[in-house]
Design an enzyme around this catalytic site. Structure first.
Site, PDB file in Angstrom:
ATOM      1  N   ASN A  93      42.349  -4.831  -5.905  1.00 31.76           N
ATOM      2  CA  ASN A  93      43.758  -4.661  -6.260  1.00 31.76           C
ATOM      3  C   ASN A  93      44.193  -3.193  -6.247  1.00 31.76           C
ATOM      4  OD1 ASN A  93      43.933  -7.425  -6.689  1.00 31.76           O
ATOM      5  ND2 ASN A  93      43.393  -7.252  -8.860  1.00 31.76           N
ATOM      6  N   ASN A 117      49.481   0.959 -12.101  1.00 32.49           N
ATOM      7  CA  ASN A 117      49.415   1.700 -13.362  1.00 32.49           C
ATOM      8  C   ASN A 117      50.384   2.876 -13.337  1.00 32.49           C
ATOM      9  OD1 ASN A 117      48.250   4.040 -15.085  1.00 32.49           O
ATOM     10  ND2 ASN A 117      47.193   2.246 -15.899  1.00 32.49           N
ATOM     11  N   ARG A 153      59.981  14.686 -31.798  1.00 23.88           N
ATOM     12  CA  ARG A 153      58.546  14.476 -32.012  1.00 23.88           C
ATOM     13  C   ARG A 153      57.927  13.589 -30.930  1.00 23.88           C
ATOM     14  NH1 ARG A 153      56.908  16.433 -36.940  1.00 23.88           N
ATOM     15  NH2 ARG A 153      58.591  16.933 -38.401  1.00 23.88           N
ATOM     16  N   THR A 170      66.658  29.994 -40.695  1.00 22.95           N
ATOM     17  CA  THR A 170      66.758  28.577 -41.022  1.00 22.95           C
ATOM     18  C   THR A 170      65.590  27.877 -40.339  1.00 22.95           C
ATOM     19  OG1 THR A 170      68.223  26.653 -41.003  1.00 22.95           O
ATOM     20  CG2 THR A 170      68.206  28.028 -39.023  1.00 22.95           C
ATOM     21  N   HIS A 220      65.105  -3.062   5.707  1.00 20.90           N
ATOM     22  CA  HIS A 220      65.509  -4.384   5.207  1.00 20.90           C
ATOM     23  C   HIS A 220      64.362  -5.389   5.344  1.00 20.90           C
ATOM     24  CE1 HIS A 220      69.546  -2.682   5.302  1.00 20.90           C
ATOM     25  NE2 HIS A 220      69.320  -2.365   6.581  1.00 20.90           N
ATOM     26  N   THR A 224      63.501  13.562 -35.390  1.00 26.86           N
ATOM     27  CA  THR A 224      62.494  12.521 -35.152  1.00 26.86           C
ATOM     28  C   THR A 224      62.327  12.242 -33.662  1.00 26.86           C
ATOM     29  OG1 THR A 224      61.816  10.291 -35.795  1.00 26.86           O
ATOM     30  CG2 THR A 224      64.154  10.603 -35.361  1.00 26.86           C
ATOM     31  N   SER A 283      39.543  -9.509  -9.804  1.00 21.93           N
ATOM     32  CA  SER A 283      40.121 -10.713 -10.391  1.00 21.93           C
ATOM     33  C   SER A 283      39.026 -11.478 -11.105  1.00 21.93           C
ATOM     34  CB  SER A 283      40.745 -11.595  -9.300  1.00 21.93           C
ATOM     35  OG  SER A 283      41.072 -12.877  -9.817  1.00 21.93           O
ATOM     36  N   SER A 284      39.408 -12.106 -12.226  1.00 26.32           N
ATOM     37  CA  SER A 284      38.409 -12.874 -12.985  1.00 26.32           C
ATOM     38  C   SER A 284      38.021 -14.155 -12.270  1.00 26.32           C
ATOM     39  CB  SER A 284      38.952 -13.202 -14.384  1.00 26.32           C
ATOM     40  OG  SER A 284      40.141 -13.984 -14.274  1.00 26.32           O
TER      41      SER A 284
END
Length: 461
Positions: free
Chosen positions: A309, A315, A350, A123, A172, A347, A301-302
């Site tokens: 960072n 990420n 996959r 099968t 804590h 499905t 940073s812009s």
């Protein structure tokens, strides 16, 4: 008009923005990798049938065997595309694989004569479940575990390097008994070693027992043949004679997928440990305990030019979360099938490569981040020197040893919620009715020297 697929038109960032970072996983877990494994399973079953002793299918010649193995060894993306083209007609992916293999028999009389033994008594799930197991074996052993091992090796090296560097603990969010940087990393190494062992220990199961797991079709052709033993040999014999997997004796039409759930849960637990690490390192960077090596031209940073960072740890955390969301769905869904078969698993399966892809992507980010770290011992020492209150613990413990009444309460009154100085603690120690040896030992303590067995434990991993 549909744009051609490219890194900027890909729907998934795994095949777009991050495509280059997953080059080792893609050949194994992509649909092309799945196609190749299906061809391998069909070829392995076909050759094994020729050796089963049936009068109708004589053993294949060495040349025919080598040719068939070559179909697997040299399987290309063009071959995958040829199968996809056949599928446009069959509308059945496994049947397309069968027809592609038979098409390779043309002008080879020995193979043409035996063509009906391709996919004999199978099968589709006999082919699919074994192929998924082979994909998972390669993905785990060739990509996932080596990536984890690299992280463990890096953390172990850091644990040894910083074994004796004292660090203020925080429980804590408040100051607590000091540790060492190396010991905190050693904690993670120990956890990851256990988690890695759990991933590696999962047996990858496979079944080849027909439409509902009972060898019905097999026995209709050769009733006296021991099909179960034959199937076990094909599944468990080392490659290329077999598939090198673990035989699953009981199934419905599909392999139950319990081993997959076990594997995905083990990976998810590992990822949770790494999320914990990513957040802690992020926090230590924020405290100034670690600095990050600068990369020429990189912008943090812009609008704020000073920023460096901890993007690699962020990420990693984000992608580990994505991986776990998928892995947990896989482990909860896959072991469930209505009666003997439904297609809800098909499905979902996959997306195994997607789930593992986010994990592998995160492991790479984490390694990049770890390699950027530089210890800021001055900041570590400054924090310790500003936290003499942590020595309330050893003082009250020694007081208790010598039966000083209300030891905990006395220290609580002096230290809780207020700035504690070295002078105030030393005044308290000098007033205590305890042996001189213990008094001198307490007076010699500093927050930086009160680290217990941390250094020893750090070097042990």
């Amino acid at each position: 008009m549909t744009s051609p697929l490219s890194p900027i038109t890909a729907l998934s960032p795994l095949d777009g923005r991050y495509a280059a970072k997953l080059s080792t996983l893609r050949p194994l877990m992509s649909e092309h990798g799945y196609m190749r494994r299906r061809v391998q399973v069909e070829v392995t079953w076909f050759i094994a049938l020729s050796d089963a002793g049936f009068a109708e299918f004589k053993p294949l010649t060495p040349g025919a065997r080598a040719y068939l193995q070559g179909l697997v060894k040299h399987f290309s993306e063009a071959d995958s595309q040829a199968i996809k083209d056949i599928e446009k007609t069959t509308n059945h992916d496994v049947k397309a694989v069968e027809y592609w293999i038979k098409s390779k028999f043309e002008a080879r009389p020995e193979l043409e004569a035996a063509a009906e033994f391709v996919h004999f008594a199978c099968t589709s799930e006999d082919i699919n479940n074994t192929s998924h197991a082979l994909q998972l074996r390669d993905g785990r052993d060739q990509v996932l575990l080596p990536a984890l091992d690299a992280i463990v090796d890096k953390l172990r090296a850091m644990a040894h390097q910083f074994a004796a560097v004292p660090m203020l603990s925080r429980t804590h969010g408040q100051t607590a008994s000091p540790t060492t940087v190396g010991k905190e990393l050693a904690n993670v190494v120990a956890r990851l070693q256990g988690a890695r062992s759990s991933i590696a220990a999962v047996k990858l199961l496979a079944k080849m027992n027909g439409a509902v797991g009972n060898y019905n079709a097999h026995l209709s052709a050769w009733p006296a043949f021991d099909w179960e033993a034959f199937s076990r040999r094909v599944v468990e014999s080392p490659e290329p004679e077999g598939l090198g997997l673990t035989f699953q004796p009981y199934s419905i039409q599909i392999e139950p997928h319990d081993y997959m759930a076990e594997l995905f849960d083990a990976v998810a637990r590992t990822n949770t440990i790494l999320i914990d690490l990513s957040r802690d390192i992020w926090g230590y960077v924020s405290l100034g305990y670690f600095k990050q090596k600068l990369k020429e031209g990189e912008i943090g940073s812009s609008t704020m030019p000073h920023k460096v960072n901890p993007i690699d740890f962020e990420n990693a955390e984000g992608n580990l979360g994505l991986a776990n969301a998928l892995l947990r769905h896989l482990s909860e869904k896959l072991p469930i099938s209505r009666w003997q078969r439904d297609l809800t698993d098909s499905t979902v399966l996959r997306n195994i490569g997607v789930a593992l892809g986010y994990a592998v992507l995160a492991y790479g980010s984490l390694m990049t981040g770890l390699n950027k770290l530089e210890l800021n011992e001055a900041q570590l020492a400054a924090d310790l020197d500003d936290s003499w209150e942590v020595l309330a613990e050893p003082i009250q413990t020694v007081m208790r040893r010598h039966g000083v009444a209300g030891a905990y309460e006395k220290l609580k009154e002096v230290t809780r919620g207020q700035r504690v100085t070295q002078e105030a603690l030393h005044a308290l120690i000098l007033s205590l009715d305890i042996p001189q040896e213990d008094r001198q030992r307490l007076l010699a303590l500093t927050p930086g020297s009160y680290t217990g067995k941390a250094e020893e434990l750090a070097r042990r991993v």
